[in-house]
Design a protein around this motif. Structure first.
Motif, PDB file in Angstrom:
ATOM      1  N   LYS A   1       0.812  -1.212   0.000  1.00  0.00           N
ATOM      2  CA  LYS A   1       0.000   0.000   0.000  1.00  0.00           C
ATOM      3  C   LYS A   1       0.845   1.260   0.000  1.00  0.00           C
ATOM      4  O   LYS A   1       0.502   2.255  -0.631  1.00  0.00           O
ATOM      5  N   ARG A   2       1.987   1.235   0.731  1.00  0.00           N
ATOM      6  CA  ARG A   2       2.836   2.416   0.794  1.00  0.00           C
ATOM      7  C   ARG A   2       3.331   2.805  -0.603  1.00  0.00           C
ATOM      8  O   ARG A   2       3.310   3.981  -0.977  1.00  0.00           O
ATOM      9  N   GLU A   3       3.768   1.803  -1.383  1.00  0.00           N
ATOM     10  CA  GLU A   3       4.245   2.086  -2.734  1.00  0.00           C
ATOM     11  C   GLU A   3       3.079   2.561  -3.614  1.00  0.00           C
ATOM     12  O   GLU A   3       3.235   3.467  -4.459  1.00  0.00           O
ATOM     13  N   ALA A   4       1.890   1.981  -3.389  1.00  0.00           N
ATOM     14  CA  ALA A   4       0.707   2.381  -4.160  1.00  0.00           C
ATOM     15  C   ALA A   4       0.350   3.845  -3.871  1.00  0.00           C
ATOM     16  O   ALA A   4      -0.043   4.600  -4.772  1.00  0.00           O
ATOM     17  N   GLU A   5       0.489   4.267  -2.607  1.00  0.00           N
ATOM     18  CA  GLU A   5       0.202   5.662  -2.234  1.00  0.00           C
ATOM     19  C   GLU A   5       1.203   6.622  -2.875  1.00  0.00           C
ATOM     20  O   GLU A   5       0.851   7.751  -3.249  1.00  0.00           O
ATOM     21  N   GLN A   6       2.465   6.172  -3.009  1.00  0.00           N
ATOM     22  CA  GLN A   6       3.461   6.985  -3.700  1.00  0.00           C
ATOM     23  C   GLN A   6       3.091   7.137  -5.182  1.00  0.00           C
ATOM     24  O   GLN A   6       3.190   8.225  -5.752  1.00  0.00           O
TER      25      GLN A   6
END
Length: 378
Positions: free
Chosen positions: A38-43
């Motif tokens: 999710k963190r990479e998706a938010e980026q």
């Protein structure tokens, strides 16, 4: 405004909301991406937002003012403005659209806006402050929605409408008016007297209902106002400032009002199921003291019309507007030495400064009288 939704392992859906189109339909942009979590998706969402921002700015280079005006109206003005304000904005927007409609939104400069407002002033056009407010709102949202980078209104000075000299009646003229209105129907007499004695506005007079009158203490609670607009029709809403105030009236006037109220009750009973009544914007059913035969509110301009006819029938009276009866009350009681805070409450102004600014012509005379007290000390 964006969101991230997990579709499957390593797959995410990015959603960006971009407001509404000219038909009021919400605009959403989507993108499916591969991400480890999710963190990479938010980026990736932030990168997508930046991508769309640049795309929108590119559109802003091409979009015409008239097209953006329709977006602003659908996405901001209609959902968020009071119908009465929306009606005013619609009227004052006509000359703005006539002038700027085909201009590229991003190419409009502060100097062009200043020149437009200055020309309106030089040509004797009114509502300058309202035109400024409309333009300010349009360009503020153009920046917020990323159609333009810089707000051209930042360098534009707010114009001031020429201050009209206030007209009002003095004590003798008020006495003459109260004598002449005796030729009217009681309900019309009362509308004038409530304005002269209580300083009530047109919409406030028409909004007086049985739940607002305190007969025991000769008082009226002013907390509603009748408004009419093309967009919203007739509405019985909270007063202009949103606050309530208690206004005390002479016993003789309240006795006349009670007689009229009893006539309204008799008429309501006589109509039976044909009586419609009205609801305020809080959903409360009310019986208005000044309404049409079925209990529906009257338009505020009905008062302006009957007052205009009264003025024509009485050419010996100084011609003033109905709203100037409110100023006449204020000027009279100020000249009698009533405290400015009392007048502020009676008029329903939120701040004493507003009252002082509006009635500076009276307070200046009082200041001269205050100075005269010291004339005999030399």
């Amino acid at each position: 405004m964006g969101s991230v939704q997990r579709l499957a392992k390593g797959k995410y859906k990015l959603t960006i909301s971009q407001g509404f189109d000219e038909h009021g339909k919400r605009i959403r942009r989507y993108k499916t991406v591969d991400a480890k979590g999710k963190r990479e998706a938010e980026q990736l969402l932030r990168e997508f937002e930046k991508e769309l921002e640049e795309e929108t700015l590119a559109k802003g280079e091409a979009i015409r003012f008239g097209k953006f005006y329709e977006l602003w109206k659908a996405d901001y003005a209609i959902p968020h403005l009071e119908p009465s304000t929306l009606e005013i904005y619609r009227i004052v927007s006509k000359p703005i659209l006539h002038h700027f409609r085909n201009h590229q939104l991003a190419a409009i400069t502060g100097m062009q806006i200043s020149q437009f407002l200055n020309n309106e002033k030089l040509n004797g056009k009114g509502s300058l402050e309202k035109k400024y407010n409309v333009l300010k709102s349009i360009f503020k949202w153009a920046v917020k929605w990323k159609y333009i980078k810089y707000n051209p209104m930042e360098g534009v000075k707010k114009p001031r409408n020429p201050q009209k000299e206030m007209e009002f009646y003095d004590r003798d003229e008020i006495r003459e008016v109260l004598e002449e209105v005796k030729t009217m129907e009681r309900k019309q007499q009362l509308k004038v007297k409530l304005a002269v004695v209580g300083g009530l506005r047109r919409g406030e007079v028409l909004a007086i209902a049985e739940d607002a009158v305190i007969w025991e203490t000769n008082q009226i609670k002013v907390f509603r106002s009748v408004q009419f607009s093309t967009e919203g029709g007739l509405r019985l809403k909270r007063t202009k400032t949103g606050d309530s105030r208690i206004v005390t009236f002479p016993k003789w006037l309240m006795m006349e009002l009670r007689l009229h109220y009893l006539e309204v009750l008799h008429h309501r009973a006589k109509l039976g199921h044909l009586w419609k009544g009205w609801e305020d914007t809080d959903g409360r059913q009310v019986t208005l003291l000044f309404a049409d035969e079925y209990g529906k509110p009257l338009r505020p301009n009905s008062i302006t019309q009957f007052w205009g006819k009264f003025m024509k029938r009485n050419p010996q009276l100084k011609r003033i507007r109905f709203q100037d009866l409110r100023h006449s009350m204020a000027s009279l009681i100020l000249s009698e030495g009533v405290n400015i805070k009392i007048l502020q409450k009676r008029l329903g102004h939120k701040r004493a400064n507003t009252t002082l600014n509006v009635y500076a012509h009276i307070t200046e005379k009082d200041d001269k009288r205050a100075s005269d007290v010291f004339d005999n000390l030399e």
